[in-house]
Design a protein around this motif. Structure first.
Motif, PDB file in Angstrom:
ATOM      1  N   TRP A  40       0.797  -1.016  -0.288  1.00  0.00           N
ATOM      2  CA  TRP A  40       0.089  -0.414  -0.181  1.00  0.00           C
ATOM      3  C   TRP A  40       0.703   1.260  -0.702  1.00  0.00           C
ATOM      4  O   TRP A  40       0.572   2.454  -0.342  1.00  0.00           O
ATOM      5  N   ALA A  41       1.806   1.204   0.974  1.00  0.00           N
ATOM      6  CA  ALA A  41       2.580   2.407   1.142  1.00  0.00           C
ATOM      7  C   ALA A  41       3.194   2.700  -0.868  1.00  0.00           C
ATOM      8  O   ALA A  41       3.622   4.135  -0.910  1.00  0.00           O
ATOM      9  N   LYS A  67       1.248   4.241  -3.185  1.00  0.00           N
ATOM     10  CA  LYS A  67       1.203   5.834  -1.793  1.00  0.00           C
ATOM     11  C   LYS A  67      -0.666   5.547  -2.185  1.00  0.00           C
ATOM     12  O   LYS A  67      -1.309   7.262  -2.537  1.00  0.00           O
ATOM     13  N   PRO A  90      -3.908   5.564   1.443  1.00  0.00           N
ATOM     14  CA  PRO A  90      -3.790   6.335   2.393  1.00  0.00           C
ATOM     15  C   PRO A  90      -4.964   4.241   2.504  1.00  0.00           C
ATOM     16  O   PRO A  90      -4.946   3.554   1.402  1.00  0.00           O
ATOM     17  N   CYS A 149      -1.473   8.136   4.317  1.00  0.00           N
ATOM     18  CA  CYS A 149       0.269   7.671   3.884  1.00  0.00           C
ATOM     19  C   CYS A 149       0.099   9.081   3.356  1.00  0.00           C
ATOM     20  O   CYS A 149      -0.395   9.919   2.838  1.00  0.00           O
ATOM     21  N   LEU A 179       1.797   4.481   6.756  1.00  0.00           N
ATOM     22  CA  LEU A 179       2.166   4.444   5.486  1.00  0.00           C
ATOM     23  C   LEU A 179       3.277   5.671   5.038  1.00  0.00           C
ATOM     24  O   LEU A 179       2.697   6.445   5.002  1.00  0.00           O
ATOM     25  N   ALA A 202       4.506   6.565   2.431  1.00  0.00           N
ATOM     26  CA  ALA A 202       5.396   6.801   0.431  1.00  0.00           C
ATOM     27  C   ALA A 202       6.120   6.371   0.383  1.00  0.00           C
ATOM     28  O   ALA A 202       7.613   6.678   0.174  1.00  0.00           O
TER      29      ALA A 202
END
Lengths: 232, 232, 232, 232
Positions: free
Chosen positions: D103-104, D107, D109, D127, D164, D166
């Motif tokens: 997910w990070a 990019k 959330p 994020c 998170l 990015a």
């Protein structure tokens, strides 16, 4: 005699861990003794590694604690609503298993795409709608149980032993706690395989009725010929 | 002498569990002794943890039980149809392994996307069409076997030892029960990798014929040079 | 002294299994002793469970067997081509690990989407084009090695220790056999995470050059400050 | 007394491995003793299998090493920035766990799609944006910490214990090192399930506020009724 019930419910809860269906303190299994009108359920938020049979909580069907030092599962009222609405069931399980929960979070019923599904579930596995804000705030866990019962209008809970609660996860049931856990495991297996199938081809439809009938009925009901039960 | 056959079939069935290709009582492996005209197969619906070599069932090629206390696998007639249709094979395996079943449920043949696939399967792995309602109701398991044979018109089963049965799962075969299980394991590995590939790029085509030939033939046939077999 | 080389190559091959990067007899690791002009590689098609250090095969840089009872890996000529083309490397590994192979089968270079990637690979991991039919038929394994060298025109193999061979799988390298295996493991981890990322968002671009420089160079080169090496 | 802190931080770091949240030398956990103004953190790039409690490094809140033979984690300045910006936290964890990192890297959330998420995180998990080239080159690890603090403008870090970063991965925190690790594990579980959900249905929205409130608040805050804490 309640000791036997506690042992079985304890073992069924531990089976959730062994089968990889829960992590942390998630999940809960209960069973009912319909003659004695006693429900036995996992305590709330207790570490599986430290849990013992005597930690199981006994309640009446209205949720009054009859025996036990610990608070019952926070989902207890959902279990009680299922025992009330589905008079033939003896055990209920709730997990947050990954793939079944993924479908529930996507608010998609799990279509019946193959014979592994058809062997255990007589059709697509229903997904509830959302609870209204009012019902969430009123008596959340009880309303969740009632929502499941409502979702089963027109569906026979004796041949469809699982439901996906939208934005939440699966509940399953059976004749006792062990069967409820077994159904949870089958549900997770089917949810994983069918997750992959729908990524491979969009808009897959349920299998033909004839194939569903063939597989479900060769394992269940009067004409069943799978396994060793009907032999000898 | 049948004892040796039972041991091999038992071991092949247990290998399904060790390789993670089955859960619960799913899956079944058989072998045939063509000289004696005897087929040996797993019993129906028996827990793998409790299964013993002497539980294996012996049948003739028409499906009459010759020896064994338990009922044979419910898929027995499919195995028998394969032994009839594919005269050179000695073993058959059936699993519900996750990725192969996902392709079968999506009713997609498994394209040959890479050399791991080409090492073991000479081309894309066929997927059957659907059985008609009539054939499902008539003699389902036998018709499933016949459907596989029909699907292999124009395909050499000696170089394509696997099939995906639509809405069901894979069947594999080989010179004996152990090879049939090995092919099931290779199929699952390839099905998993190629699942990921088609998510990374749509409309992937089969690899070039020259690359398929190179890999398949360096392991199989007269000019093979992989492994230690052709040495010394 | 060759015994030490055999032990290291044996251990590196076994590490492929322990790290879950290979199944069956797939995969192979080699090392070169540049002073002695000796290459040591896994034998072809031998079961990992039965393999011993003395099974490793010694060859000269042209592929002539110097020592060993068994045939060398069928991919030997690819390894030799890499030792020739990349004069600073001491070990090579080849796996069929699932996610790296999935990218190779999709014929997509692995973009540099995050710092885990940047910690180990200085940019996107290249994917070769297809070999021509002529080159496949001529001297397949050697041509595969040459194709990798061609793909690295303009790329520094000392800072990009991995390649995806289209429709095949990854090759990795390093100062010795152990580093080659380590790079294979990092590649598989990155291939898995970035597989998920591109499913979450299409058309992701490589990270900024500044972030790539920061992460790669804090671990590698003169200004490195990660780990304990530059201390004391 | 610092020995107790070292033991706890050591155990929390090892728990990252046991929970499958890190591989190789990745990841790091720290804790702060606010009274003594001492931070304890994992050393940089040390093999988990060889790490001992006495390898943990003690620093003041400005990053000066007070005790320890080894260099502290290369991410130390990020941890220190979090202790400065989030005055109520006692522990910080950083992993490269696969799904949270996916997910990070995308990019995105992590939306709040279900009750497992709502049980632990009060809303979608933010994020960060990208760091500017200037900030990357200036004082990268410290700027990463400051970026997290900036991202939390308008978000209460006491009810959202994860972020998170990015193109990098997750940071989590809690009252101590153990809670920070626990939050990392919950984050990974939720990131995995919701990854599957968004593949099953695009454009899923966060769950209703009422359902988020219900689940988060039955576990946290004054009215909590989950678990055994408020009993007896």
């Amino acid at each position: 005699m309640n000791q036997a019930l506690k042992e079985k419910v304890f073992e069924a809860n531990m089976a959730l861990v062994e089968r990889g269906l829960v992590m942390h303190t998630f999940g809960n299994v209960s069973a009912v003794d319909r003659d004695k009108k006693v429900v036995c359920i996992k305590p709330s938020g207790v570490d599986y590694a430290k849990m013992k049979p005597q930690d199981m909580v006994l309640l009446d069907l209205e949720g009054q604690v009859l025996e036990g030092e610990l608070k019952p599962s926070s989902d207890t009222k959902t279990h009680l609503a299922l025992y009330k609405g589905f008079p033939d069931i003896g055990g209920v399980a709730h997990t947050h298993s990954g793939y079944a929960t993924a479908w529930a979070q996507a608010k998609r019923p799990l279509p019946c795409l193959g014979t592994t599904h058809a062997d255990h579930f007589y059709g697509p596995i229903p997904c509830t709608g959302a609870l209204s804000e009012h019902r969430i705030q009123k008596d959340y866990e009880k309303e969740t149980g009632k929502l499941i019962i409502e979702t089963f209008k027109g569906i026979d809970y004796r041949h469809m032993k699982a439901v996906l609660v939208a934005c939440h996860g699966p509940f399953t049931w059976g004749k006792d706690a062990a069967e409820a856990v077994f159904v949870s495991a089958m549900l997770e297996a089917v949810a994983r395989t069918s997750f992959c199938s729908v990524l491979l081809k969009k808009d897959l439809k349920n299998i033909q009725q004839a194939l569903l009938d063939k597989h479900y009925l060769r394992k269940h009901g009067a004409g069943a010929y799978y396994g060793q039960k009907s032999k000898g």
